[in-house]
Enzyme design. Sequence first.
Site, PDB file in Angstrom:
ATOM      1  CD  GLN A   1     -51.645 -24.526  35.286  1.00 53.30           C
ATOM      2  OE1 GLN A   1     -51.949 -24.152  36.436  1.00 53.30           O
ATOM      3  NE2 GLN A   1     -51.698 -23.394  34.362  1.00 53.30           N
TER       4      GLN A   1
ATOM      5  CD  GLN B   1     -65.662 -17.348  36.124  1.00 53.33           C
ATOM      6  OE1 GLN B   1     -64.724 -16.577  36.206  1.00 53.33           O
ATOM      7  NE2 GLN B   1     -65.200 -18.693  35.882  1.00 53.33           N
TER       8      GLN B   1
ATOM      9  CG  ASP C   1     -61.451 -19.487  33.317  1.00 51.06           C
ATOM     10  OD1 ASP C   1     -62.178 -18.456  33.196  1.00 51.06           O
ATOM     11  OD2 ASP C   1     -61.017 -19.946  34.389  1.00 51.06           O
TER      12      ASP C   1
ATOM     13  CG  ASP D   1     -59.836 -16.120  38.135  1.00 49.11           C
ATOM     14  OD1 ASP D   1     -60.146 -16.753  39.057  1.00 49.11           O
ATOM     15  OD2 ASP D   1     -60.404 -16.277  36.885  1.00 49.11           O
ATOM     16  CB  SER D   2     -54.607 -16.993  41.322  1.00 49.35           C
ATOM     17  OG  SER D   2     -55.144 -17.570  42.652  1.00 49.35           O
ATOM     18  CB  SER D   3     -54.899 -22.434  40.151  1.00 46.97           C
ATOM     19  OG  SER D   3     -53.596 -21.974  40.066  1.00 46.97           O
ATOM     20  CG  ASP D   4     -57.147 -23.735  44.935  1.00 48.11           C
ATOM     21  OD1 ASP D   4     -57.739 -23.324  45.793  1.00 48.11           O
ATOM     22  OD2 ASP D   4     -57.768 -24.378  44.064  1.00 48.11           O
TER      23      ASP D   4
ATOM     24  N   GLY E   1     -47.703 -12.022  35.688  1.00 48.78           N
ATOM     25  CA  GLY E   1     -48.187 -11.033  36.270  1.00 48.78           C
ATOM     26  C   GLY E   1     -47.519 -10.158  37.037  1.00 48.78           C
TER      27      GLY E   1
END
Length: 310
Positions: A37, A75, A99, A168-171, A151
Amino acid sequence: MDILKQGWFSEINELWPGISLSLEVKQILHHERSKYQDVLVIDTNFDNIFRKAHGRALILDGIIQCVEKDEFSYQEMIAFMPLCSHPNPKNVLIIGGGDGGVAREVAKHPEVINITQVEIDDMVITVSKQYLPFMGKGLEHPKLTLRVGDGFEFMKQHKNEFDIIITDSSDPVGPAESLFHGSYFNLMKSALKPNGIICSQAGTAWANLEFVQRTFRYCQSIFPVCSYGIVSVPTYPTGQIGFILGSLNPQTIFKKPEKIFTDGELDSMEIRYYSDGVHRAAFELPRFIEKSLRPEIIITNTPSPNEPSQ
């Protein structure tokens, strides 16, 4: 990038058509294409009292992942809602979260002993440690074992091991798309211990109600208890994001936290958003969301056109 114009970053994406949040950019700290990405870090802090400072921001594939000023709300909630819904959350798995923000919060819970984190993009880890130390410090915690990898593949090799799994993923575009399919919820179930709990980022109902419904139904078809909770994050699209929680324990009531911390305990853990009251309130949904998730609205657990076969 054409979204960086005249000193501003604008988040423009088909996931929320007609909506764009913009941040004034003082400096581009890092911009590089990883294997998976586009990775961008910007600084919005100006030495000018007339310009609002939001701190540093991590942006992946043109979508804001976290902004220093308000990242703690996301978070803390994605971590403490599942942790405080479980009677004894000793072993925690984090999928994504490169992050470090979720690891930072999970490590604060006194009953957590071991945290395993699997992040697919090592560049996100490196960049966060260097430019986002307010979150990246979570990746250095002694409770944490950090792995770079897929994962999906990790959970296939680790059955019945975890009390809590946090995604905790991005979109749902790019490398995170597969984390929103029914096969992923099945895989999480297999990696949980009896009575285990999962919590996954699930988008905003204001812009993507059908996506929230579909993801909720995947979870509901696999876990005996499933709930959707919301949190305020001003720099996310519509200012709000939701989490889907599932439990293998049919007695779980997500609106009633198992663990309640005192104000003193929350202060000592440097918690700024989460409390047991906020936990309960997160599941009090506006009527249009609540009605859309009622059991009588049936969506069969069939793979979407882009879902990989198991």
